[in-house]
Write a protein that holds these residues in place. Structure first.
Motif, short mmCIF file in Angstrom:
data_model
loop_
_atom_site.label_atom_id
_atom_site.label_comp_id
_atom_site.label_asym_id
_atom_site.label_seq_id
_atom_site.Cartn_x
_atom_site.Cartn_y
_atom_site.Cartn_z
N TYR A 35 -126.14 -9.16 48.39
CA TYR A 35 -127.29 -9.55 49.20
C TYR A 35 -126.88 -9.56 50.68
CZ TYR A 35 -129.34 -11.55 44.92
OH TYR A 35 -129.86 -11.74 43.66
N TYR A 48 -127.08 -3.76 42.88
CA TYR A 48 -126.68 -4.62 41.78
C TYR A 48 -126.00 -3.79 40.71
CZ TYR A 48 -130.75 -2.72 39.36
OH TYR A 48 -131.66 -1.88 38.79
N LYS A 57 -130.19 0.23 42.66
CA LYS A 57 -130.62 -0.07 44.03
C LYS A 57 -131.50 -1.30 44.05
CE LYS A 57 -130.44 4.71 45.64
NZ LYS A 57 -131.21 5.83 46.24
N PHE A 90 -123.54 -11.64 51.07
CA PHE A 90 -123.11 -12.46 49.94
C PHE A 90 -123.02 -11.61 48.69
CE2 PHE A 90 -122.97 -16.71 51.53
CZ PHE A 90 -123.92 -16.79 52.54
N THR A 97 -128.41 -10.97 33.02
CA THR A 97 -129.54 -10.91 33.95
C THR A 97 -130.74 -11.68 33.43
OG1 THR A 97 -130.31 -8.86 32.92
CG2 THR A 97 -128.85 -8.66 34.83
N GLN A 103 -127.13 -17.25 39.17
CA GLN A 103 -126.17 -16.44 39.92
C GLN A 103 -125.23 -17.36 40.69
OE1 GLN A 103 -128.06 -13.35 42.24
NE2 GLN A 103 -129.28 -12.65 40.50
N PHE A 105 -122.56 -17.51 43.80
CA PHE A 105 -122.38 -16.79 45.05
C PHE A 105 -120.96 -16.96 45.61
CE2 PHE A 105 -126.55 -15.19 46.30
CZ PHE A 105 -127.36 -15.82 45.37
N TYR B 35 -132.15 -22.99 44.79
CA TYR B 35 -130.77 -23.05 45.26
C TYR B 35 -130.72 -23.93 46.51
CZ TYR B 35 -129.19 -19.19 42.28
OH TYR B 35 -128.85 -18.41 41.20
N ALA B 42 -122.28 -20.83 51.02
CA ALA B 42 -122.97 -20.03 50.02
C ALA B 42 -124.06 -20.85 49.33
CB ALA B 42 -121.98 -19.53 48.98
N PRO B 43 -125.11 -20.20 48.84
CA PRO B 43 -126.10 -20.91 48.02
C PRO B 43 -125.47 -21.42 46.73
CG PRO B 43 -126.95 -18.78 48.74
CD PRO B 43 -125.49 -18.79 49.04
N PHE B 45 -126.59 -23.23 42.86
CA PHE B 45 -127.68 -23.39 41.93
C PHE B 45 -128.10 -24.86 41.78
CE2 PHE B 45 -130.24 -22.77 38.25
CZ PHE B 45 -129.89 -23.73 37.32
N ARG B 91 -137.43 -14.54 39.49
CA ARG B 91 -136.95 -13.36 38.77
C ARG B 91 -138.16 -12.64 38.21
NH1 ARG B 91 -132.29 -14.79 34.99
NH2 ARG B 91 -133.92 -15.61 33.66
N TYR B 95 -136.18 -8.25 36.28
CA TYR B 95 -135.04 -9.14 36.15
C TYR B 95 -134.20 -9.25 37.41
CZ TYR B 95 -136.17 -9.76 31.27
OH TYR B 95 -136.81 -10.08 30.11
N LYS B 96 -134.75 -8.84 38.54
CA LYS B 96 -134.05 -9.03 39.81
C LYS B 96 -134.62 -10.28 40.49
CE LYS B 96 -133.52 -4.09 40.59
NZ LYS B 96 -134.65 -3.18 40.71
N LEU B 97 -133.77 -10.98 41.25
CA LEU B 97 -134.20 -12.17 41.98
C LEU B 97 -134.76 -11.78 43.34
CD1 LEU B 97 -131.59 -15.07 41.65
CD2 LEU B 97 -133.87 -14.91 40.66
#
Lengths: 114, 109
Positions: A35, A48, A57, A90, A97, A103, A105, B35, B42-43, B45, B91, B95-97
């Motif tokens: 990110y 990713y 992408k 980051f 997933t 996640q 970081f 977060y 960093a973030p 959770f 999400r 399935y991407k944030l």
């Protein structure tokens, strides 16, 4: 200590130079992410990898490339840096997933392109 | 694309309660995360919601209404160390944030 490490912590780079940001995790997580975080814009996904050997992408992939040769490492390369790539980067990882898999970081890399 | 909105800043007094709202419009839904991010760090959770309702974790609670595209994070008994940015992330169907821009909470003595 288990977790994610990133290197370098910060870097000042001349425009046009090539740069690789390193990311390593020791949690044996399948998925990894890159990110960038810019003021007022929040975190935006660059690239990713859902599992070793695969990449995809994200929202802002142009000017960046990644590779995932093994589970632990996920380097991000800027082929020819431009000032708009000045940001905090980051790296993150998650076991999977889906589901309640948050996640984790890394500490971030602060990159300035002049 | 994804659209996630949350207030930019909030200020509250030590010991008080603060509620941070997040509204979202996404292509598909597979969970909402909160977060916490302290300045320069960093973030980390805080919470995860995938079904409607309230999830409680100590002083922090998170609520989700999927039909309204709405979530909130409730911080109770505020402490000075709670001064941070709080990020709402959804999400989507892929399935991407996708992250909101974050809400900076300042706790005053």
């Amino acid at each position: 200590i288990a977790g994610i490490t990133q290197a370098p912590t910060s870097q000042i780079l001349a425009a046009g130079r090539r740069m690789t940001l390193r990311c390593t995790q020791d949690m044996r997580h399948n998925a990894m992410y890159w990110y960038r975080q810019d003021l007022g814009l929040g975190l935006r996904l660059i690239h990713y990898s859902n599992t070793a050997g695969t990449t995809g992408k994200g929202e802002v992939p142009d000017g960046y490339s990644v590779s995932r040769a093994n589970t632990d490492d996920f380097p991000l390369t800027l082929a020819s840096a431009v000032p708009s790539q000045t940001s905090v980067y980051f790296c993150a990882s998650s076991e999977r997933t889906s589901g309640a898999n948050e996640q984790f970081f890394g500490p971030g890399t602060r990159l300035t392109v002049l | 694309g994804q659209n996630i909105d949350q207030p930019t800043e909030m200020t509250a007094t030590e010991g008080a309660i603060v509620q941070i709202n997040c509204t979202y419009q996404t292509s598909g839904f597979n969970g909402l995360f909160w977060y916490q991010q302290h300045a320069g760090e960093a973030p980390t959770f805080l919470s995860y919601n995938v079904l409607d309702g309230l999830e409680e974790k100590g002083r922090f609670s998170s609520f989700l209404s999927r039909s309204k595209g709405y979530s909130y994070l409730l911080l109770k008994e505020l402490q000075m160390k709670d001064s941070a940015s709080y990020l709402c992330a959804v999400r989507g169907g892929d399935y991407k944030l996708s992250f909101g821009a974050g809400t900076t909470v300042t706790v005053r003595a």
